[in-house]
Motif scaffolding. Structure first.
Motif, PDB file in Angstrom:
ATOM      1  N   THR A 128      -4.861 -36.522 -10.626  1.00 20.49           N
ATOM      2  CA  THR A 128      -3.483 -36.048 -10.009  1.00 20.49           C
ATOM      3  C   THR A 128      -2.761 -36.739 -10.840  1.00 20.49           C
ATOM      4  N   PRO A 129      -1.813 -36.833 -11.388  1.00 18.12           N
ATOM      5  CA  PRO A 129      -0.895 -37.700 -12.270  1.00 18.12           C
ATOM      6  C   PRO A 129       0.420 -38.211 -11.307  1.00 18.12           C
ATOM      7  N   GLU A 130       0.968 -39.206 -11.739  1.00 19.16           N
ATOM      8  CA  GLU A 130       1.908 -39.510 -10.219  1.00 19.16           C
ATOM      9  C   GLU A 130       3.189 -40.308 -11.603  1.00 19.16           C
ATOM     10  N   ALA A 131       4.199 -39.776 -10.515  1.00 17.84           N
ATOM     11  CA  ALA A 131       5.622 -40.445 -11.742  1.00 17.84           C
ATOM     12  C   ALA A 131       6.126 -41.970 -11.449  1.00 17.84           C
ATOM     13  N   PRO A 132       6.230 -42.540 -12.334  1.00 13.40           N
ATOM     14  CA  PRO A 132       6.484 -41.897 -13.912  1.00 13.40           C
ATOM     15  C   PRO A 132       4.820 -42.334 -14.802  1.00 13.40           C
ATOM     16  N   LEU A 133       4.895 -40.622 -15.688  1.00 19.61           N
ATOM     17  CA  LEU A 133       3.668 -41.082 -16.645  1.00 19.61           C
ATOM     18  C   LEU A 133       3.628 -41.584 -17.378  1.00 19.61           C
ATOM     19  N   THR A 134       4.218 -42.716 -18.105  1.00 17.16           N
ATOM     20  CA  THR A 134       3.534 -43.236 -18.149  1.00 17.16           C
ATOM     21  C   THR A 134       3.133 -44.736 -18.053  1.00 17.16           C
ATOM     22  N   ASP A 135       3.296 -44.860 -17.226  1.00 10.00           N
ATOM     23  CA  ASP A 135       3.195 -45.752 -16.340  1.00 10.00           C
ATOM     24  C   ASP A 135       1.608 -45.533 -16.146  1.00 10.00           C
ATOM     25  N   TRP A 136       1.260 -43.726 -15.307  1.00 11.38           N
ATOM     26  CA  TRP A 136       0.433 -43.639 -14.802  1.00 11.38           C
ATOM     27  C   TRP A 136      -0.805 -43.412 -15.946  1.00 11.38           C
ATOM     28  N   LEU A 137      -0.651 -43.029 -16.958  1.00 11.95           N
ATOM     29  CA  LEU A 137      -1.216 -42.722 -18.337  1.00 11.95           C
ATOM     30  C   LEU A 137      -1.917 -44.833 -18.958  1.00 11.95           C
TER      31      LEU A 137
ATOM     32  N   THR B 259      10.429 -33.547 -14.567  1.00 11.17           N
ATOM     33  CA  THR B 259       9.668 -35.466 -14.251  1.00 11.17           C
ATOM     34  C   THR B 259       9.704 -35.131 -16.354  1.00 11.17           C
ATOM     35  N   PRO B 260       9.966 -36.564 -16.681  1.00  9.12           N
ATOM     36  CA  PRO B 260       9.672 -37.035 -17.639  1.00  9.12           C
ATOM     37  C   PRO B 260       8.498 -36.906 -17.667  1.00  9.12           C
ATOM     38  N   ASP B 261       8.163 -36.931 -19.421  1.00  8.23           N
ATOM     39  CA  ASP B 261       7.243 -37.316 -20.456  1.00  8.23           C
ATOM     40  C   ASP B 261       5.532 -35.984 -19.969  1.00  8.23           C
ATOM     41  N   LEU B 262       6.747 -35.139 -18.675  1.00  6.53           N
ATOM     42  CA  LEU B 262       5.823 -33.502 -18.459  1.00  6.53           C
ATOM     43  C   LEU B 262       4.812 -33.687 -20.014  1.00  6.53           C
ATOM     44  N   PRO B 263       5.992 -32.838 -21.113  1.00  6.94           N
ATOM     45  CA  PRO B 263       5.202 -32.041 -21.633  1.00  6.94           C
ATOM     46  C   PRO B 263       4.006 -32.714 -22.489  1.00  6.94           C
ATOM     47  N   TYR B 264       4.198 -34.257 -22.178  1.00  9.06           N
ATOM     48  CA  TYR B 264       3.238 -34.639 -23.648  1.00  9.06           C
ATOM     49  C   TYR B 264       2.083 -35.284 -22.825  1.00  9.06           C
ATOM     50  N   LEU B 265       1.827 -34.791 -21.793  1.00 11.38           N
ATOM     51  CA  LEU B 265       1.503 -35.623 -20.280  1.00 11.38           C
ATOM     52  C   LEU B 265      -0.457 -34.787 -20.840  1.00 11.38           C
TER      53      LEU B 265
ATOM     54  N   THR C 115       5.195 -21.557 -15.836  1.00  9.78           N
ATOM     55  CA  THR C 115       6.466 -21.105 -16.452  1.00  9.78           C
ATOM     56  C   THR C 115       7.040 -22.524 -16.427  1.00  9.78           C
ATOM     57  N   TRP C 116       7.068 -23.528 -15.673  1.00 10.31           N
ATOM     58  CA  TRP C 116       8.783 -24.567 -16.532  1.00 10.31           C
ATOM     59  C   TRP C 116       8.380 -24.714 -17.593  1.00 10.31           C
ATOM     60  N   PRO C 117       9.872 -24.397 -18.551  1.00  7.35           N
ATOM     61  CA  PRO C 117       9.891 -24.956 -19.558  1.00  7.35           C
ATOM     62  C   PRO C 117       9.387 -26.325 -20.383  1.00  7.35           C
ATOM     63  N   ALA C 118       8.956 -27.366 -20.213  1.00 11.94           N
ATOM     64  CA  ALA C 118       8.208 -28.404 -20.022  1.00 11.94           C
ATOM     65  C   ALA C 118       6.522 -28.116 -20.147  1.00 11.94           C
TER      66      ALA C 118
END
Length: 231
Positions: free
Chosen positions: A24-33, A63-69, A89-92
């Protein structure tokens, strides 16, 4: 003109039970990764071969960086079996391959990733000095698990090696994950909902009635689970 008709070939099937982990990822995704990378370093190979459900319930369309998750998880060797909690349906996530989550699964509680220990020459053993309560899930992919208490109904113990339960086994015990067919399950009282070794399993209805509520070991013989009384 007469012809002969051969019988259709028999289709062989057997059941297997697999554990799917949920991330279950949490924002910010860069920190979560970054935190995920730290966990992977602590237990190299923990996610190897394990199916993962990606839970997007804490994500938003913006959510920022979601396309790269999803690509980031795939780059780390994490195999995503299904995605839930978000909106395809989210564009990201328009470019994602969105597998549907398997139906019928139930949450089994939080999973703790064990730390690597490079000094032992033998696989480490996890000792749990109390009973495993309903809803709890113990997973130890590298070695044996020893439960000094009981395993309650609705609880689950999963081990890469054997499972030793000094009390009653009323929940689920899964041994030999990752291909260890020599693993066994030991309990002082067999009343399990399910037992499994190397993917082969038996439910309560399929267990040897002579071993019910008695000290028992479970082992794999070929593709069948055998139940043997303990002294």
């Amino acid at each position: 003109m007469s012809g002969t008709h051969s019988s259709p070939s028999r289709i062989r099937m057997s059941g297997r039970s697999f554990l799917a982990l949920t991330l279950t990822p949490e924002a910010p995704l860069t920190d979560w990764l970054a935190a995920l990378d730290h966990q992977i370093q602590r237990a190299a190979g923990f996610f190897a071969g394990k199916p993962v459900i990606l839970d997007l319930s804490l994500m938003q369309a913006s959510t920022p960086d979601l396309p790269y998750l999803l690509p980031a998880l795939q780059e780390r060797g994490i195999r995503v079996l299904g995605i839930e909690g978000g909106d395809k349906t989210w564009p990201a996530v328009a470019n994602w391959e969105w597998p549907e989550s398997p139906m019928g699964g139930r949450a089994s509680g939080p999973v703790t990733i064990p730390e690597n220990d490079m000094t032992p020459t033998l696989p480490p053993t996890l000792v749990v000095e109390e009973s495993v309560r309903s809803g709890q899930h113990i997973i130890w992919p590298d070695g044996d698990v020893v439960i000094l208490g009981a395993v309650s109904s609705g609880a689950e113990v999963t081990a890469g090696g054997s499972v030793h339960i000094y009390g009653a086994l009323r929940g689920r015990a899964i041994a030999g994950i990752g291909g260890n067919a020599d693993a066994r399950i030991f309990t002082r009282s067999l009343a399990a909902e399910l037992v499994a070794i190397d993917g082969f399993y038996a439910t309560a209805e399929e267990m040897d009635a002579k071993c019910t509520d008695k000290p028992t070991q479970v082992l794999l013989t070929g593709e069948t689970l055998a139940f043997k009384p303990l002294p």
